[in-house]
Design a protein around this motif. Structure first.
Motif, PDB file in Angstrom:
ATOM      1  N   PRO A 201       0.696  -1.048   0.054  1.00 43.01           N
ATOM      2  CA  PRO A 201      -0.112   0.263  -0.078  1.00 43.01           C
ATOM      3  C   PRO A 201       0.760   1.326  -0.090  1.00 43.01           C
ATOM      4  O   PRO A 201       1.911   1.347   0.452  1.00 43.01           O
ATOM      5  N   GLU A 202       0.293   2.277  -0.602  1.00 45.44           N
ATOM      6  CA  GLU A 202       0.921   3.726  -0.436  1.00 45.44           C
ATOM      7  C   GLU A 202       0.018   4.627  -0.157  1.00 45.44           C
ATOM      8  O   GLU A 202      -1.293   4.662  -0.533  1.00 45.44           O
ATOM      9  N   ILE A 203       0.680   5.679   0.673  1.00 47.03           N
ATOM     10  CA  ILE A 203      -0.341   6.878   1.099  1.00 47.03           C
ATOM     11  C   ILE A 203       0.538   8.152   0.648  1.00 47.03           C
ATOM     12  O   ILE A 203       1.647   8.174   0.381  1.00 47.03           O
ATOM     13  N   GLY A 204      -0.168   9.189   0.055  1.00 48.35           N
ATOM     14  CA  GLY A 204       0.453  10.452  -0.539  1.00 48.35           C
ATOM     15  C   GLY A 204      -0.242  11.511   0.231  1.00 48.35           C
ATOM     16  O   GLY A 204      -1.395  11.531   0.441  1.00 48.35           O
ATOM     17  N   ILE A 205       0.724  12.346   0.810  1.00 52.84           N
ATOM     18  CA  ILE A 205       0.332  13.725   1.186  1.00 52.84           C
ATOM     19  C   ILE A 205       0.414  14.925   0.226  1.00 52.84           C
ATOM     20  O   ILE A 205       1.597  15.090  -0.362  1.00 52.84           O
ATOM     21  N   LEU A 206      -0.503  15.763  -0.294  1.00 52.14           N
ATOM     22  CA  LEU A 206      -0.208  16.719  -0.992  1.00 52.14           C
ATOM     23  C   LEU A 206       0.624  17.695  -0.633  1.00 52.14           C
ATOM     24  O   LEU A 206       0.310  18.348   0.483  1.00 52.14           O
ATOM     25  N   LEU A 207       1.535  17.997  -1.604  1.00 50.27           N
ATOM     26  CA  LEU A 207       2.393  19.218  -1.260  1.00 50.27           C
ATOM     27  C   LEU A 207       2.143  20.632  -2.064  1.00 50.27           C
ATOM     28  O   LEU A 207       2.295  21.665  -1.556  1.00 50.27           O
ATOM     29  N   ASN A 208       1.639  20.173  -3.398  1.00 50.48           N
ATOM     30  CA  ASN A 208       1.563  21.515  -4.111  1.00 50.48           C
ATOM     31  C   ASN A 208       0.850  21.194  -5.393  1.00 50.48           C
ATOM     32  O   ASN A 208       0.685  19.986  -5.909  1.00 50.48           O
ATOM     33  N   GLY A 209      -0.084  22.062  -6.118  1.00 56.15           N
ATOM     34  CA  GLY A 209      -0.686  21.905  -7.253  1.00 56.15           C
ATOM     35  C   GLY A 209      -0.171  22.969  -8.059  1.00 56.15           C
ATOM     36  O   GLY A 209       0.013  23.990  -7.792  1.00 56.15           O
ATOM     37  N   ARG A 210      -0.161  22.817  -9.302  1.00 54.52           N
ATOM     38  CA  ARG A 210       0.394  23.775 -10.232  1.00 54.52           C
ATOM     39  C   ARG A 210      -0.303  23.563 -11.770  1.00 54.52           C
ATOM     40  O   ARG A 210      -0.368  22.765 -12.366  1.00 54.52           O
ATOM     41  N   VAL A 211      -0.324  24.941 -12.184  1.00 54.97           N
ATOM     42  CA  VAL A 211      -0.617  25.086 -13.877  1.00 54.97           C
ATOM     43  C   VAL A 211       0.715  25.639 -14.359  1.00 54.97           C
ATOM     44  O   VAL A 211       0.951  26.699 -13.764  1.00 54.97           O
ATOM     45  N   LYS A 212       1.160  25.036 -15.495  1.00 53.87           N
ATOM     46  CA  LYS A 212       2.351  25.756 -16.207  1.00 53.87           C
ATOM     47  C   LYS A 212       1.754  26.109 -17.614  1.00 53.87           C
ATOM     48  O   LYS A 212       1.262  25.003 -18.183  1.00 53.87           O
ATOM     49  N   GLN A 213       2.040  27.296 -18.068  1.00 61.47           N
ATOM     50  CA  GLN A 213       1.284  27.404 -19.340  1.00 61.47           C
ATOM     51  C   GLN A 213       2.466  28.422 -20.209  1.00 61.47           C
ATOM     52  O   GLN A 213       3.327  28.972 -19.518  1.00 61.47           O
ATOM     53  N   ILE A 214       2.564  27.932 -21.447  1.00 65.59           N
ATOM     54  CA  ILE A 214       3.653  28.652 -22.151  1.00 65.59           C
ATOM     55  C   ILE A 214       2.734  29.025 -23.552  1.00 65.59           C
ATOM     56  O   ILE A 214       1.942  28.266 -24.072  1.00 65.59           O
ATOM     57  N   SER A 215       2.906  30.471 -23.969  1.00 67.30           N
ATOM     58  CA  SER A 215       2.225  30.828 -25.151  1.00 67.30           C
ATOM     59  C   SER A 215       2.918  32.224 -25.682  1.00 67.30           C
ATOM     60  O   SER A 215       4.031  32.723 -24.995  1.00 67.30           O
ATOM     61  N   GLU A 216       2.528  32.460 -26.633  1.00 68.73           N
ATOM     62  CA  GLU A 216       3.591  33.683 -27.392  1.00 68.73           C
ATOM     63  C   GLU A 216       3.035  35.022 -26.661  1.00 68.73           C
ATOM     64  O   GLU A 216       3.585  35.720 -26.735  1.00 68.73           O
ATOM     65  N   GLU A 217       1.800  35.007 -26.339  1.00 70.31           N
ATOM     66  CA  GLU A 217       1.315  36.360 -25.938  1.00 70.31           C
ATOM     67  C   GLU A 217       1.885  36.400 -24.409  1.00 70.31           C
ATOM     68  O   GLU A 217       2.227  37.761 -24.142  1.00 70.31           O
ATOM     69  N   ASN A 218       1.893  35.595 -23.400  1.00 72.41           N
ATOM     70  CA  ASN A 218       2.269  35.725 -22.279  1.00 72.41           C
ATOM     71  C   ASN A 218       3.441  35.113 -21.899  1.00 72.41           C
ATOM     72  O   ASN A 218       4.217  35.226 -20.695  1.00 72.41           O
ATOM     73  N   GLY A 219       4.267  34.597 -22.734  1.00 74.62           N
ATOM     74  CA  GLY A 219       5.383  33.677 -22.449  1.00 74.62           C
ATOM     75  C   GLY A 219       5.036  32.408 -21.367  1.00 74.62           C
ATOM     76  O   GLY A 219       4.153  31.906 -21.514  1.00 74.62           O
ATOM     77  N   LYS A 220       6.033  32.297 -20.428  1.00 81.17           N
ATOM     78  CA  LYS A 220       5.805  31.104 -19.379  1.00 81.17           C
ATOM     79  C   LYS A 220       5.273  31.741 -18.235  1.00 81.17           C
ATOM     80  O   LYS A 220       5.765  32.699 -17.661  1.00 81.17           O
ATOM     81  N   GLN A 221       4.256  31.069 -17.722  1.00 76.02           N
ATOM     82  CA  GLN A 221       3.504  31.370 -16.706  1.00 76.02           C
ATOM     83  C   GLN A 221       3.404  30.136 -15.717  1.00 76.02           C
ATOM     84  O   GLN A 221       3.064  28.921 -16.112  1.00 76.02           O
ATOM     85  N   LYS A 222       3.486  30.616 -14.250  1.00 82.34           N
ATOM     86  CA  LYS A 222       3.155  29.178 -13.313  1.00 82.34           C
ATOM     87  C   LYS A 222       2.214  30.003 -12.233  1.00 82.34           C
ATOM     88  O   LYS A 222       2.488  30.967 -11.715  1.00 82.34           O
ATOM     89  N   PHE A 223       1.420  28.865 -12.190  1.00 84.83           N
ATOM     90  CA  PHE A 223       0.050  29.207 -10.802  1.00 84.83           C
ATOM     91  C   PHE A 223       0.065  27.974  -9.942  1.00 84.83           C
ATOM     92  O   PHE A 223      -0.117  27.196 -10.442  1.00 84.83           O
ATOM     93  N   ASN A 224       0.345  28.602  -8.809  1.00 81.69           N
ATOM     94  CA  ASN A 224       0.315  27.345  -7.545  1.00 81.69           C
ATOM     95  C   ASN A 224      -0.910  27.555  -6.794  1.00 81.69           C
ATOM     96  O   ASN A 224      -1.256  28.591  -6.449  1.00 81.69           O
ATOM     97  N   ASP A 225      -1.563  26.421  -6.512  1.00 84.50           N
ATOM     98  CA  ASP A 225      -2.590  26.257  -5.776  1.00 84.50           C
ATOM     99  C   ASP A 225      -2.952  24.832  -5.407  1.00 84.50           C
ATOM    100  O   ASP A 225      -2.385  23.900  -6.000  1.00 84.50           O
ATOM    101  N   ASP A 226      -3.786  24.310  -4.623  1.00 81.64           N
ATOM    102  CA  ASP A 226      -4.124  23.219  -4.379  1.00 81.64           C
ATOM    103  C   ASP A 226      -5.209  22.508  -5.316  1.00 81.64           C
ATOM    104  O   ASP A 226      -5.161  21.289  -5.492  1.00 81.64           O
TER     105      ASP A 226
END
Length: 277
Positions: A201-226
């Motif tokens: 068995p294995e359990i996991g404890i959440l450390l972080n959630g992230r959205v990473k986006q790359i576009s010509e308009e905004n370049g590289k963006q990172k957003f952190n949340d659960d």
């Protein structure tokens, strides 16, 4: 992908180095630290199953290297059970996402799982069987197909449709993983290799959630949340293979997201290659 290729290279290089070392070499790599009571405790950095054995007796811990895999307790800092594979979403038993979850449509070949252990403590019964609990990290990267942005601090998992195109739109979670492993190995063959089977068995404890986006308009963006990822996930795993490399699979019984009714029954299944187990 470059990061994954680099990781594989490091793993194989470390494995080759370990394979070429002898018990005497391993003993020379031991770090000797002295406690306030003038007792010596040896801690060794190991790869894979290369973790020092500590025999507990009335005279204190015996940290002598045992090539014959004698019974006893072990504790060590390690870099092992390196998983590199694919992550798959299972929607109420189906590999096809329901209408409520279509916004999570993803590119299978770019949706990955990566993880490794850094600590372990266990007991070896004999050369073939042992049990241990370990701790490490686990990442799941979902490469979204749609030009959407998952919203932060929302009451449920939700998104907005964007008017720009993302060359990369990745939705990720990071967990502290704590597996309990039941380990079996066969007798060594003429080359010194053997079959291994590890499950538990294995359990996991959440450390972080992230959205990473790359576009010509905004370049590289990172957003952190659960992002409503389950704060505690529970599952099972199996690893099997020959030599330093094998296959692994992991399945989690609870939902990927919590407090988000539309995602009820959406779960995570991962599989791929594993190294140093």
């Amino acid at each position: 992908m470059k990061r994954l290729i680099f990781t594989i290279t490091i793993c194989l290089a470390a494995s080759f180095t370990f394979a070429q070392s002898t018990p005497a070499d391993s003993a020379r790599n031991t770090i000797d630290t002295t406690t306030t009571h003038n007792k010596h405790v040896k801690v060794k950095l190991g790869f894979g199953d290369d973790v020092p054995q500590v025999n507990i007796n009335s005279n204190g811990p015996d940290t002598t290297y045992h090539a014959h895999k004698a019974p006893g307790f072990s504790f060590g800092v390690t870099f092992s059970r390196i998983d590199l594979g694919f992550a798959t979403l299972i929607d109420n038993g189906s590999f096809t996402l329901s209408d409520k979850n279509k916004f999570l449509s993803y590119r299978q070949w770019k949706t990955s799982n990566f993880g490794f252990d850094v600590l372990q403590f266990g007991y070896r019964f004999n050369s073939a069987f042992k049990i241990y609990v370990s701790g490490g990290f686990d990442w799941t990267h979902i490469r979204l197909r749609n030009d959407i942005t998952i919203q932060r601090n929302a009451p449920v998992l939700t998104y907005v449709q964007d008017s720009i195109h993302f060359s990369k739109n990745r939705f990720s979670s990071t967990y502290l993983r704590i597996p309990l492993s039941f380990y079996y190995r066969s007798h060594e063959d003429d080359r010194g290799n053997y079959f291994r089977l590890v499950a538990g068995p294995e359990i996991g404890i959440l450390l972080n959630g992230r959205v990473k986006q790359i576009s010509e308009e905004n370049g590289k963006q990172k957003f952190n949340d659960d992002y409503h990822f389950a704060k505690l996930r529970k599952g099972v795993f199996v690893r099997m293979g020959y030599g330093i490399m094998g296959l692994y699979a992991k399945y989690y019984f609870n939902d990927m997201f919590e407090n988000s009714p539309d995602q009820k029954g959406l779960r995570n299944f991962s599989f791929g290659l594993t190294f140093g187990f």
